[in-house]
Write an enzyme that holds these catalytic residues in place. Structure first.
Site, PDB file in Angstrom:
ATOM      1  N   TRP A 147       0.809  -1.223   0.000  1.00  0.00           N
ATOM      2  CA  TRP A 147       0.000   0.000   0.000  1.00  0.00           C
ATOM      3  C   TRP A 147       0.842   1.272   0.000  1.00  0.00           C
ATOM      4  CZ3 TRP A 147       1.867   2.447   4.117  1.00  0.00           C
ATOM      5  CH2 TRP A 147       2.336   1.677   5.186  1.00  0.00           C
ATOM      6  N   ASN A 148       2.159   1.181   0.138  1.00  0.00           N
ATOM      7  CA  ASN A 148       2.901   2.442   0.326  1.00  0.00           C
ATOM      8  C   ASN A 148       3.156   3.191  -0.981  1.00  0.00           C
ATOM      9  OD1 ASN A 148       4.798   0.481  -0.342  1.00  0.00           O
ATOM     10  ND2 ASN A 148       6.401   1.403   0.891  1.00  0.00           N
ATOM     11  N   LYS A 171      -2.700  -7.981  -7.814  1.00  0.00           N
ATOM     12  CA  LYS A 171      -3.421  -8.017  -6.546  1.00  0.00           C
ATOM     13  C   LYS A 171      -2.911  -6.828  -5.719  1.00  0.00           C
ATOM     14  CE  LYS A 171      -3.655  -9.145  -2.073  1.00  0.00           C
ATOM     15  NZ  LYS A 171      -4.186  -7.924  -1.529  1.00  0.00           N
ATOM     16  N   PRO A 172      -3.682  -5.729  -5.723  1.00  0.00           N
ATOM     17  CA  PRO A 172      -3.238  -4.575  -4.929  1.00  0.00           C
ATOM     18  C   PRO A 172      -3.411  -4.863  -3.437  1.00  0.00           C
ATOM     19  CG  PRO A 172      -5.369  -4.127  -5.985  1.00  0.00           C
ATOM     20  CD  PRO A 172      -4.987  -5.520  -6.374  1.00  0.00           C
ATOM     21  N   ALA A 173      -2.793  -4.044  -2.600  1.00  0.00           N
ATOM     22  CA  ALA A 173      -3.027  -4.179  -1.162  1.00  0.00           C
ATOM     23  C   ALA A 173      -4.512  -3.970  -0.907  1.00  0.00           C
ATOM     24  CB  ALA A 173      -2.204  -3.146  -0.403  1.00  0.00           C
ATOM     25  N   GLY A 224       6.587  -6.337  -0.493  1.00  0.00           N
ATOM     26  CA  GLY A 224       5.894  -6.261   0.793  1.00  0.00           C
ATOM     27  C   GLY A 224       6.860  -6.518   1.926  1.00  0.00           C
ATOM     28  N   SER A 225       6.319  -6.967   3.039  1.00  0.00           N
ATOM     29  CA  SER A 225       7.136  -7.130   4.241  1.00  0.00           C
ATOM     30  C   SER A 225       7.964  -8.419   4.180  1.00  0.00           C
ATOM     31  CB  SER A 225       6.237  -7.152   5.455  1.00  0.00           C
ATOM     32  OG  SER A 225       5.358  -8.257   5.357  1.00  0.00           O
ATOM     33  N   GLU A 246      10.723  -8.139  -3.173  1.00  0.00           N
ATOM     34  CA  GLU A 246      11.216  -6.803  -2.789  1.00  0.00           C
ATOM     35  C   GLU A 246      10.675  -6.567  -1.390  1.00  0.00           C
ATOM     36  OE1 GLU A 246      13.085  -4.686  -4.476  1.00  0.00           O
ATOM     37  OE2 GLU A 246      13.203  -5.773  -6.364  1.00  0.00           O
ATOM     38  N   CYS A 280      10.157   1.716   1.637  1.00  0.00           N
ATOM     39  CA  CYS A 280      11.125   0.634   1.865  1.00  0.00           C
ATOM     40  C   CYS A 280      12.523   1.224   1.933  1.00  0.00           C
ATOM     41  CB  CYS A 280      11.021  -0.403   0.758  1.00  0.00           C
ATOM     42  SG  CYS A 280      11.243   0.274  -0.892  1.00  0.00           S
ATOM     43  N   GLU A 381      12.222  -3.177  11.118  1.00  0.00           N
ATOM     44  CA  GLU A 381      11.981  -2.088  10.177  1.00  0.00           C
ATOM     45  C   GLU A 381      11.018  -1.094  10.835  1.00  0.00           C
ATOM     46  OE1 GLU A 381       9.642  -3.029   6.624  1.00  0.00           O
ATOM     47  OE2 GLU A 381      10.832  -1.567   5.534  1.00  0.00           O
TER      48      GLU A 381
HETATM   49  P1  NAP Z   1       2.641  -6.880   3.465  1.00  0.00           P
HETATM   50  O1  NAP Z   1       1.789  -6.895   4.664  1.00  0.00           O
HETATM   51  O2  NAP Z   1       3.701  -7.896   3.345  1.00  0.00           O
HETATM   52  O3  NAP Z   1       1.648  -6.950   2.206  1.00  0.00           O
HETATM   53  C1  NAP Z   1       2.110  -6.847   0.886  1.00  0.00           C
HETATM   54  C2  NAP Z   1       1.122  -7.486  -0.061  1.00  0.00           C
HETATM   55  O4  NAP Z   1       1.074  -8.891   0.206  1.00  0.00           O
HETATM   56  C3  NAP Z   1      -0.322  -6.982   0.105  1.00  0.00           C
HETATM   57  O5  NAP Z   1      -0.928  -6.914  -1.152  1.00  0.00           O
HETATM   58  C4  NAP Z   1      -0.932  -8.072   0.955  1.00  0.00           C
HETATM   59  O6  NAP Z   1      -2.325  -8.155   0.856  1.00  0.00           O
HETATM   60  C5  NAP Z   1      -0.262  -9.296   0.362  1.00  0.00           C
HETATM   61  N1  NAP Z   1      -0.353 -10.505   1.202  1.00  0.00           N
HETATM   62  C6  NAP Z   1      -0.500 -10.590   2.546  1.00  0.00           C
HETATM   63  N2  NAP Z   1      -0.584 -11.872   2.930  1.00  0.00           N
HETATM   64  C7  NAP Z   1      -0.476 -12.623   1.814  1.00  0.00           C
HETATM   65  C8  NAP Z   1      -0.517 -14.039   1.562  1.00  0.00           C
HETATM   66  N3  NAP Z   1      -0.663 -14.934   2.528  1.00  0.00           N
HETATM   67  N4  NAP Z   1      -0.380 -14.445   0.294  1.00  0.00           N
HETATM   68  C9  NAP Z   1      -0.243 -13.558  -0.717  1.00  0.00           C
HETATM   69  N5  NAP Z   1      -0.223 -12.232  -0.535  1.00  0.00           N
HETATM   70  C10 NAP Z   1      -0.338 -11.754   0.716  1.00  0.00           C
HETATM   71  O7  NAP Z   1       3.373  -5.497   3.293  1.00  0.00           O
HETATM   72  P2  NAP Z   1       2.749  -4.063   3.524  1.00  0.00           P
HETATM   73  O8  NAP Z   1       2.565  -3.861   4.976  1.00  0.00           O
HETATM   74  O9  NAP Z   1       1.592  -3.884   2.635  1.00  0.00           O
HETATM   75  O10 NAP Z   1       3.902  -3.138   2.927  1.00  0.00           O
HETATM   76  C11 NAP Z   1       4.958  -2.643   3.652  1.00  0.00           C
HETATM   77  C12 NAP Z   1       6.202  -3.478   3.450  1.00  0.00           C
HETATM   78  O11 NAP Z   1       6.592  -3.499   2.083  1.00  0.00           O
HETATM   79  C13 NAP Z   1       7.399  -2.901   4.174  1.00  0.00           C
HETATM   80  O12 NAP Z   1       8.093  -3.942   4.798  1.00  0.00           O
HETATM   81  C14 NAP Z   1       8.243  -2.295   3.061  1.00  0.00           C
HETATM   82  O13 NAP Z   1       9.600  -2.165   3.353  1.00  0.00           O
HETATM   83  C15 NAP Z   1       7.992  -3.251   1.960  1.00  0.00           C
HETATM   84  N6  NAP Z   1       8.332  -2.635   0.683  1.00  0.00           N
HETATM   85  C16 NAP Z   1       9.432  -3.059  -0.007  1.00  0.00           C
HETATM   86  C17 NAP Z   1       9.795  -2.463  -1.204  1.00  0.00           C
HETATM   87  C18 NAP Z   1      11.006  -2.903  -1.976  1.00  0.00           C
HETATM   88  O14 NAP Z   1      11.094  -2.542  -3.137  1.00  0.00           O
HETATM   89  N7  NAP Z   1      11.926  -3.638  -1.400  1.00  0.00           N
HETATM   90  C19 NAP Z   1       9.024  -1.410  -1.700  1.00  0.00           C
HETATM   91  C20 NAP Z   1       7.927  -0.989  -0.966  1.00  0.00           C
HETATM   92  C21 NAP Z   1       7.576  -1.624   0.210  1.00  0.00           C
HETATM   93  P3  NAP Z   1      -3.275  -7.474   1.976  1.00  0.00           P
HETATM   94  O15 NAP Z   1      -3.194  -6.018   1.753  1.00  0.00           O
HETATM   95  O16 NAP Z   1      -4.605  -8.034   1.673  1.00  0.00           O
HETATM   96  O17 NAP Z   1      -2.755  -7.879   3.324  1.00  0.00           O
HETATM   97 MG    MG Z   2       0.785  -5.566   6.047  1.00  0.00          MG
END
Ligand code: NAP
Ligand code: MG
Length: 477
Positions: A147-148, A171-173, A224-225, A246, A280, A381
């Site tokens: 979502w960021n 699949k968006p957040a 994502g995380s 990522e 991130c 983080e």
């Molecule tokens: P997240 O909780 O890991 O969620 C990311 C995505 O994964 C969302 O679309 C989420 O859907 C989905 N997801 C969750 N559980 C899943 C499952 N069991 N199977 C498949 N998909 C699933 O991360 P976030 O809190 O949205 O984002 C923040 C994180 O992203 C931070 O750690 C940040 O550092 C990282 N990030 C990294 C980069 C990079 O390029 N390295 C860039 C930006 C952000 P839901 O929304 O439905 O939970």
């Molecule tokens: Mg999350």
């Protein structure tokens, strides 16, 4: 209610369930979206598979042309989509506009590469034998986006996937689907054939999981995380999908005693508080050489004091609300545990007071010193507006502390000394190093992490390779 685009059709969920999208600035409902089921995701995957043969056989130039037509259409809706992004995500409008422009730049970049994909001709040891390396699309891809930065992080997957002749499902957040839906609608309106590009809204645990498990999907691009990334790799591994991750970061910034202090101050302030610290590649740990530390900290406090916190639609605002209440609670807990272990809050450290902040997820920009490196605020983080600051005696100590993290996404050094910057470029454990520069991702350069910040790269021609299979061909002539 907004709808999903599956196989070129605008549809609701088979479950008829909906989800309200909440404005982080005031708690109001922006719109609702379908809460899709695994069955809906399977329909999108089937449509993507059906569309694959024709799309991958479409000349690359034609694919590029359609992408560029899409960019043209998107451009016409810039202001409107940026407003939607701010209302669902919470970032200041100027940042939404910048994200939108970056998104279009990325699509244009990959459209330009589509017709430049090339393999090789290889000499073989026997006479009359002819070797080739042929590049082909991987197949049906799944893009899982956080979502960021909903648009740029979607574009870094959709752009190379489509340029290389794959089909893809986004699949968006769950909390930021609206701007994404609009953009995908416009790309499809530009003439991308039905089924090539779909968007399915819903929860990671249902629709995301189906993407990971379904054997027809051959490639997962996940941002994502780190904890969810590990799960993605595990589940996708069961059907041996090609996965890029990522993930989270804890970027260190090192300021040496010979640095351009004014530029470094801006680097630290923008680097930490852009998107309310929810990036991130945000600066998450600041290491200052002892001899400049006092003066630097004093000036940084003054600079942070001047950051206007407020409504993200207001032009004056530099720092908007955090995306969700849960995100804010997490940073509050991380700060509390640091303070318990002796940390000193120099500025911020709490929610802003006043009626205009009451309904939003606001948190003040925060600077913290005397932080124990073993606290959550350093080990984990920190995905919000709080920056722990450390003093170091020299570059050896700075690099050692900078590297003392499970993460390895980005890192920066600020110095005028070529020897110091060369040493940092070589020894910092990170996928990206910036010298005297803001932590910014460029479409032209590969971006990604080492250690637990991820696997594979996005951006650059390098990322295109993740969307291509190599076929070794032997021909007896
Ligand atoms: P997240 O909780 O890991 O969620 C990311 C995505 O994964 C969302 O679309 C989420 O859907 C989905 N997801 C969750 N559980 C899943 C499952 N069991 N199977 C498949 N998909 C699933 O991360 P976030 O809190 O949205 O984002 C923040 C994180 O992203 C931070 O750690 C940040 O550092 C990282 N990030 C990294 C980069 C990079 O390029 N390295 C860039 C930006 C952000 P839901 O929304 O439905 O939970
Ligand atoms: Mg999350």
């Amino acid at each position: 209610m907004a709808k999903m685009c599956i196989g070129g059709e605008w549809v609701g969920s088979t479950t008829a369930k909906e989800r309200a999208i909440i404005n982080p600035a005031n708690g109001e409902v922006v719109d609702t979206v379908p809460e899709a089921s695994a069955e809906d995701m399977r329909a999108a995957i089937d449509a993507a598979q059906a569309a694959l043969p024709a799309w991958s056989a479409t000349p690359a130039e034609r694919r590029a042309h359609l992408l560029l037509k899409g960019v043209e259409l998107l451009e016409q809706h810039k202001q409107e989509i940026a407003c939607v992004l701010t209302r669902e995500q919470g970032k200041p409008l100027a940042e939404s506009l910048r994200e939108f422009e970056h998104f279009l730049h990325g699509l244009t970049f990959y459209a330009g590469l589509a017709s430049k994909i090339r393999g090789a001709q290889v000499a073989l040891p026997q006479d009359g034998m002819f070797g080739m390396v042929v590049k082909q699309p991987v197949g049906v891809c799944g893009a899982i986006v956080p979502w960021n930065f909903p648009l740029t992080l979607m574009g870094t997957k959709v752009g190379p996937a489509l340029a290389a002749g794959n089909t893809i499902i986004v699949k968006p957040a769950a909390t930021t689907p609206l701007a994404t839906i609009q953009c995908i609608g416009l790309l499809n309106q530009a003439g991308i054939p039905n089924g090539v590009l779909s968007v399915v809204t819903g929860q990671g645990s249902t629709v995301g999981e189906e993407l990971l498990e379904n054997p027809k999907v051959r490639r997962i691009a996940f941002t994502g995380s780190t904890p969810v990334g590990k799960h993605v790799m595990e589940v996708a591994g069961r059907t041996l999908k090609r996965v890029t991750l990522e993930l989270g970061g804890s970027d260190p910034m090192i300021v040496c005693d010979d640095a351009d202090i004014k530029k470094a101050l801006t680097g630290a302030s923008v680097g930490r508080f852009y998107n309310c610290g929810q990036a991130c590649l945000a600066i998450k740990r600041l290491y200052l050489f002892d001899s400049i530390a006092d003066a630097f900290i004093q000036q940084l406090v003054e600079k942070v004091q001047r950051l206007t916190v407020g409504d993200p639609m207001d032009e004056q605002t530099r720092v908007g609300p955090m995306h969700t209440k849960e995100q804010r609670q997490e940073i509050e807990e991380q700060l509390e545990s640091a303070v318990k272990q002796g940390a000193k809050v120099l500025i911020g450290g709490k929610r802003p007071e006043g009626e205009k902040f009451a309904k939003g997820n606001y948190f003040l920009p925060t600077l913290v010193t005397e932080v124990d490196p073993s606290t959550r605020l350093v080990r984990e983080e920190v995905f919000g507006p709080a920056l722990p600051i450390f003093r170091v005696k020299d570059l050896d100590e700075a690099i050692e502390q900078a590297n003392a993290s499970i993460f390895g996404l980005g890192a920066s050094i600020w110095t005028r000394d070529l020897a110091k910057s060369t040493r940092a470029v070589k020894d910092l454990q990170a996928g990206n190093v910036w010298v005297n520069s803001l932590h910014i991702g460029y479409d032209e350069l590969p971006f990604g992490g080492v250690k637990q910040s991820g696997i594979g790269r996005e951006h650059g021609p390098e990322a295109l390779e993740h969307y291509l299979e190599l076929k070794g061909v032997v021909m007896a002539t």
